[in-house]
Design a protein around this motif. Structure first.
Motif, PDB file in Angstrom:
ATOM      1  N   ALA A  81     116.116  24.729 -71.726  1.00 35.04           N
ATOM      2  CA  ALA A  81     115.122  25.025 -70.695  1.00 35.04           C
ATOM      3  C   ALA A  81     113.865  24.220 -70.974  1.00 35.04           C
ATOM      4  O   ALA A  81     113.727  23.583 -72.027  1.00 35.04           O
ATOM      5  N   GLY A  82     112.947  24.281 -70.005  1.00 39.84           N
ATOM      6  CA  GLY A  82     111.712  23.525 -70.142  1.00 39.84           C
ATOM      7  C   GLY A  82     110.640  24.307 -70.855  1.00 39.84           C
ATOM      8  O   GLY A  82     110.416  24.142 -72.055  1.00 39.84           O
ATOM      9  N   ALA A  83     109.940  25.195 -70.122  1.00 37.96           N
ATOM     10  CA  ALA A  83     108.824  25.924 -70.714  1.00 37.96           C
ATOM     11  C   ALA A  83     108.826  27.410 -70.379  1.00 37.96           C
ATOM     12  O   ALA A  83     107.980  28.152 -70.867  1.00 37.96           O
ATOM     13  N   ASN A  84     109.785  27.866 -69.575  1.00 39.18           N
ATOM     14  CA  ASN A  84     109.817  29.271 -69.151  1.00 39.18           C
ATOM     15  C   ASN A  84     110.458  30.124 -70.251  1.00 39.18           C
ATOM     16  O   ASN A  84     111.616  30.531 -70.165  1.00 39.18           O
ATOM     17  N   VAL A  85     109.681  30.388 -71.289  1.00 44.25           N
ATOM     18  CA  VAL A  85     110.245  31.075 -72.460  1.00 44.25           C
ATOM     19  C   VAL A  85     110.496  32.552 -72.186  1.00 44.25           C
ATOM     20  O   VAL A  85     111.356  33.160 -72.835  1.00 44.25           O
ATOM     21  N   GLU A  86     109.781  33.132 -71.231  1.00 48.58           N
ATOM     22  CA  GLU A  86     110.025  34.543 -70.906  1.00 48.58           C
ATOM     23  C   GLU A  86     111.447  34.732 -70.386  1.00 48.58           C
ATOM     24  O   GLU A  86     112.193  35.598 -70.860  1.00 48.58           O
ATOM     25  N   LEU A  87     111.834  33.897 -69.407  1.00 49.45           N
ATOM     26  CA  LEU A  87     113.184  34.001 -68.862  1.00 49.45           C
ATOM     27  C   LEU A  87     114.218  33.521 -69.870  1.00 49.45           C
ATOM     28  O   LEU A  87     115.294  34.119 -70.002  1.00 49.45           O
ATOM     29  N   ALA A  93     119.054  36.700 -75.110  1.00 52.30           N
ATOM     30  CA  ALA A  93     119.421  38.064 -75.490  1.00 52.30           C
ATOM     31  C   ALA A  93     120.699  38.510 -74.804  1.00 52.30           C
ATOM     32  O   ALA A  93     121.525  39.218 -75.406  1.00 52.30           O
ATOM     33  N   GLU A  94     120.887  38.098 -73.558  1.00 52.90           N
ATOM     34  CA  GLU A  94     122.073  38.521 -72.808  1.00 52.90           C
ATOM     35  C   GLU A  94     123.311  37.719 -73.163  1.00 52.90           C
ATOM     36  O   GLU A  94     124.398  38.295 -73.371  1.00 52.90           O
ATOM     37  N   PHE A  95     123.183  36.378 -73.241  1.00 53.91           N
ATOM     38  CA  PHE A  95     124.376  35.531 -73.362  1.00 53.91           C
ATOM     39  C   PHE A  95     124.647  35.050 -74.779  1.00 53.91           C
ATOM     40  O   PHE A  95     125.709  34.499 -75.042  1.00 53.91           O
ATOM     41  N   ARG A  96     123.694  35.209 -75.679  1.00 56.54           N
ATOM     42  CA  ARG A  96     123.859  34.925 -77.107  1.00 56.54           C
ATOM     43  C   ARG A  96     124.402  33.524 -77.377  1.00 56.54           C
ATOM     44  O   ARG A  96     125.432  33.361 -78.054  1.00 56.54           O
ATOM     45  N   PRO A  97     123.736  32.492 -76.909  1.00 59.23           N
ATOM     46  CA  PRO A  97     124.181  31.124 -77.205  1.00 59.23           C
ATOM     47  C   PRO A  97     123.971  30.794 -78.679  1.00 59.23           C
ATOM     48  O   PRO A  97     123.092  31.371 -79.343  1.00 59.23           O
ATOM     49  N   SER A  98     124.755  29.851 -79.176  1.00 59.20           N
ATOM     50  CA  SER A  98     124.601  29.457 -80.578  1.00 59.20           C
ATOM     51  C   SER A  98     123.522  28.394 -80.751  1.00 59.20           C
ATOM     52  O   SER A  98     122.935  28.274 -81.841  1.00 59.20           O
ATOM     53  N   VAL A  99     123.274  27.613 -79.690  1.00 61.02           N
ATOM     54  CA  VAL A  99     122.270  26.543 -79.743  1.00 61.02           C
ATOM     55  C   VAL A  99     121.389  26.646 -78.500  1.00 61.02           C
ATOM     56  O   VAL A  99     121.893  26.857 -77.392  1.00 61.02           O
ATOM     57  N   VAL A 100     120.087  26.468 -78.692  1.00 67.36           N
ATOM     58  CA  VAL A 100     119.134  26.488 -77.574  1.00 67.36           C
ATOM     59  C   VAL A 100     118.205  25.289 -77.697  1.00 67.36           C
ATOM     60  O   VAL A 100     117.701  24.986 -78.785  1.00 67.36           O
ATOM     61  N   GLY A 101     117.989  24.614 -76.582  1.00 59.74           N
ATOM     62  CA  GLY A 101     117.030  23.520 -76.528  1.00 59.74           C
ATOM     63  C   GLY A 101     115.806  23.959 -75.743  1.00 59.74           C
ATOM     64  O   GLY A 101     115.925  24.562 -74.679  1.00 59.74           O
ATOM     65  N   LEU A 102     114.632  23.653 -76.267  1.00 65.10           N
ATOM     66  CA  LEU A 102     113.374  24.009 -75.612  1.00 65.10           C
ATOM     67  C   LEU A 102     112.514  22.748 -75.528  1.00 65.10           C
ATOM     68  O   LEU A 102     112.056  22.237 -76.547  1.00 65.10           O
ATOM     69  N   ALA A 103     112.305  22.253 -74.301  1.00 64.14           N
ATOM     70  CA  ALA A 103     111.535  21.019 -74.133  1.00 64.14           C
ATOM     71  C   ALA A 103     110.094  21.191 -74.589  1.00 64.14           C
ATOM     72  O   ALA A 103     109.510  20.296 -75.200  1.00 64.14           O
ATOM     73  N   ALA A 104     109.503  22.346 -74.285  1.00 62.52           N
ATOM     74  CA  ALA A 104     108.104  22.610 -74.646  1.00 62.52           C
ATOM     75  C   ALA A 104     108.034  23.067 -76.097  1.00 62.52           C
ATOM     76  O   ALA A 104     108.076  24.266 -76.404  1.00 62.52           O
ATOM     77  N   VAL A 126     116.343  23.791 -81.051  1.00 62.56           N
ATOM     78  CA  VAL A 126     115.968  22.378 -81.126  1.00 62.56           C
ATOM     79  C   VAL A 126     114.924  22.128 -80.047  1.00 62.56           C
ATOM     80  O   VAL A 126     115.182  22.355 -78.864  1.00 62.56           O
ATOM     81  N   THR A 127     113.755  21.670 -80.442  1.00 59.53           N
ATOM     82  CA  THR A 127     112.658  21.497 -79.497  1.00 59.53           C
ATOM     83  C   THR A 127     112.449  20.025 -79.151  1.00 59.53           C
ATOM     84  O   THR A 127     112.930  19.123 -79.838  1.00 59.53           O
ATOM     85  N   GLY A 128     111.694  19.817 -78.054  1.00 60.03           N
ATOM     86  CA  GLY A 128     111.386  18.463 -77.618  1.00 60.03           C
ATOM     87  C   GLY A 128     112.543  17.821 -76.877  1.00 60.03           C
ATOM     88  O   GLY A 128     113.522  18.490 -76.503  1.00 60.03           O
ATOM     89  N   PRO A 129     112.472  16.510 -76.657  1.00 60.31           N
ATOM     90  CA  PRO A 129     113.509  15.799 -75.883  1.00 60.31           C
ATOM     91  C   PRO A 129     114.905  15.910 -76.487  1.00 60.31           C
ATOM     92  O   PRO A 129     115.900  15.832 -75.771  1.00 60.31           O
ATOM     93  N   VAL A 151     115.799  12.155 -64.293  1.00 64.08           N
ATOM     94  CA  VAL A 151     116.521  11.278 -65.216  1.00 64.08           C
ATOM     95  C   VAL A 151     116.629  11.883 -66.607  1.00 64.08           C
ATOM     96  O   VAL A 151     117.358  11.362 -67.464  1.00 64.08           O
ATOM     97  N   ALA A 152     115.963  13.026 -66.839  1.00 61.68           N
ATOM     98  CA  ALA A 152     116.066  13.709 -68.136  1.00 61.68           C
ATOM     99  C   ALA A 152     117.501  14.102 -68.459  1.00 61.68           C
ATOM    100  O   ALA A 152     117.847  14.304 -69.627  1.00 61.68           O
ATOM    101  N   GLY A 153     118.350  14.207 -67.434  1.00 58.93           N
ATOM    102  CA  GLY A 153     119.736  14.582 -67.676  1.00 58.93           C
ATOM    103  C   GLY A 153     120.629  13.442 -68.106  1.00 58.93           C
ATOM    104  O   GLY A 153     121.789  13.669 -68.493  1.00 58.93           O
ATOM    105  N   LEU A 154     120.140  12.212 -68.079  1.00 51.49           N
ATOM    106  CA  LEU A 154     121.001  11.059 -68.332  1.00 51.49           C
ATOM    107  C   LEU A 154     121.478  10.983 -69.782  1.00 51.49           C
ATOM    108  O   LEU A 154     122.692  10.890 -70.045  1.00 51.49           O
ATOM    109  N   LEU A 155     120.571  11.016 -70.738  1.00 50.33           N
ATOM    110  CA  LEU A 155     120.958  10.840 -72.144  1.00 50.33           C
ATOM    111  C   LEU A 155     121.877  11.952 -72.636  1.00 50.33           C
ATOM    112  O   LEU A 155     122.911  11.657 -73.270  1.00 50.33           O
TER     113      LEU A 155
END
Length: 456
Positions: A81-87, A93-104, A126-129, A151-155
């Motif tokens: 996700a980008g910056a919406n840390v509340e959501l 909490a609901e889906f329990r992913p093993s890895v999370v990326g946070l752009a902000a 993992v934060t940032g790009p 284009v953030a989805g390309l890499l």
């Protein structure tokens, strides 16, 4: 001069023969693709392990709606996700992913604190790009839903392709900017790419079972956006008299619930121009065989014409969850209960009627710009996409009026054609030219602003 009312695409020099077999992204239309489709369809539907890019956006939340309703078919492995840390915290909490990326990256501590409040475990963060790529390549994922805008989805998509994963493509910029490099990678690594946006999903669904060399034409339908009931003259007049009214209206879609950038793209109909280029790369269709038809009810999501002149269309209520569902479950059809992911039964009698008309290129000059960029090929579609993203952003910020969007895009394309166009770019070329195009739009925007001051 105004285009004839019956014209569904801008005319131009033919861009060449249709793409050779396997030189397009979607899995259809070759003997190997048909055999693979049958094998998969006859096998038991496997549970998909999903990496979701853009989990807090429109595509992301609707993807999670589906996964929530059908946990026997789908499991979340990773989220970004980008910056919406509340959501995002609620989703973790609901889906329990093993890895999370946070752009902000500056919100990482807030995310951890929110997870602690919810009593949820903190996944690998993992934060940032780099976060997007970490999510796309997370261990255990087999399907990557690309719900990020731009284009953030390309890499991250490229790295997922290298692992042979299925790409459920909702990010059109991946192919529009990166088509020349994405197609060889799909073939090299044996990855599959399915369409998760409404129009290309419709085309993909219509193509199931269509034999090699039988696709003749693609018909992309368009809602017409916020200004579909305006004439070109009315839109120009209103824009001149009250540009802020037009700015506000351009940010509101009559049929779909979408993000701000995509909603403005719909108002300019650049979204449809971008979809023309995406259709070219997904399905190998020549630009002269891709038509656009304005269909205000958004019931026919798109159609194909086959070699024998039969026209096959996909219909349904305007609901993004069906194309997302099929992109993840392909080639299987998951039985859905109305009210669980799909709200209500489709009813032709209730619908009553549908209407169609050709797009007005005077009102929507972004459409001819997209065809022009597509026919030029190479790096020009990358410039079109990047220039549009920046122009869209500047328009929403009030830097120029509605018709400033196509103006700065056209000027940026002209500057690129005069100096810098490449027919066969590398990834590094595309990233460099993407950055150049955004900066060039800022230059052109200053010219537009100066001209407005001189006129006034």
């Amino acid at each position: 001069s105004r285009a004839p009312a019956s014209r569904a695409r801008p005319v131009g020099a033919r861009s060449g023969a249709q793409m050779a077999a396997a030189k397009y992204a979607a899995p259809f239309g070759t003997p190997d693709a048909m055999r693979d489709y049958v094998r998969r369809a006859l096998d038991e539907n496997p549970r998909k392990h999903v990496a979701l890019l853009g989990s807090t956006g429109s595509i992301g939340t609707q993807t999670l709606d589906i996964i929530r309703e059908y946990p026997e078919h789908f499991e979340v492995v990773s989220l970004s996700a980008g910056a919406n840390v509340e959501l995002l915290a609620q989703q973790i909490a609901e889906f329990r992913p093993s890895v999370v990326g946070l752009a902000a990256a500056d919100k990482a501590d807030e995310l951890r604190a929110r997870l602690k409040e919810l009593g949820a475990d903190v996944p690998t963060l993992v934060t940032g790009p780099e976060g997007q790529t970490a999510v796309a390549t997370a261990d255990g994922a087999d399907t990557v839903v690309t719900g990020v805008v731009g284009v953030a989805g390309l890499l991250p998509t490229i790295e997922a392709i290298k692992l042979g994963r299925t790409i459920a493509l909702a990010n059109k910029e991946t192919l529009i900017s990166g088509g020349p490099i994405i197609l060889p990678l799909l073939e090299k690594y044996g990855a599959k790419m399915t369409a998760a946006d409404s129009e290309h999903s419709a085309i993909f669904q219509c193509l199931q079972g269509v034999p090699p060399n039988a696709l003749r034409r693609v018909i992309l339908t368009a809602s017409g956006g916020a200004f579909r009931d305006f004439t070109a003259e009315e839109l120009v007049e209103k824009n001149n008299a009250d540009p802020e009214f037009i700015r506000k209206k351009a940010s509101t879609h009559p049929n779909w619930d979408m993000g701000a950038k995509i909603t403005v793209d719909s108002s300019t109909m650049m979204n449809k121009g971008l979809e023309v280029i995406e259709a070219h790369y997904l399905f190998g269709v020549d630009y002269d065989d891709i038509d656009i038809v304005v269909h205000p009810q958004s019931i026919i999501h798109s159609a194909i014409e086959t070699a024998d002149s039969s026209v096959i269309a996909q219909l349904g209520w305007p609901d993004m969850r069906l194309p997302i569902l099929y992109a993840m479950s392909w080639p299987h059809r998951i039985r859905v209960d109305y009210g669980r992911g799909i709200d209500e039964k489709f009813d032709l009698v209730q619908l009553s009627q549908m209407t169609f008309k050709a797009p007005d290129f005077e009102k929507y000059p972004c459409i001819p710009l997209a065809y022009k960029a597509g026919r030029k090929g190479g790096t020009m579609t990358c410039v079109l996409n990047a220039a549009n993203e920046r122009a869209n952003e500047l328009f929403r910020a009030g830097k120029f009026d509605f018709f400033g969007i196509p103006k700065v895009i056209e000027q940026s394309m002209a500057a690129h054609e005069a100096d810098g166009w490449l027919a066969d770019p590398t990834l590094e070329d595309l990233l460099r030219i993407d950055a150049w195009a955004r900066a060039q739009v800022d230059v052109e925007a200053e010219k537009v602003a100066a001209a407005r001051v001189l006129i006034s």
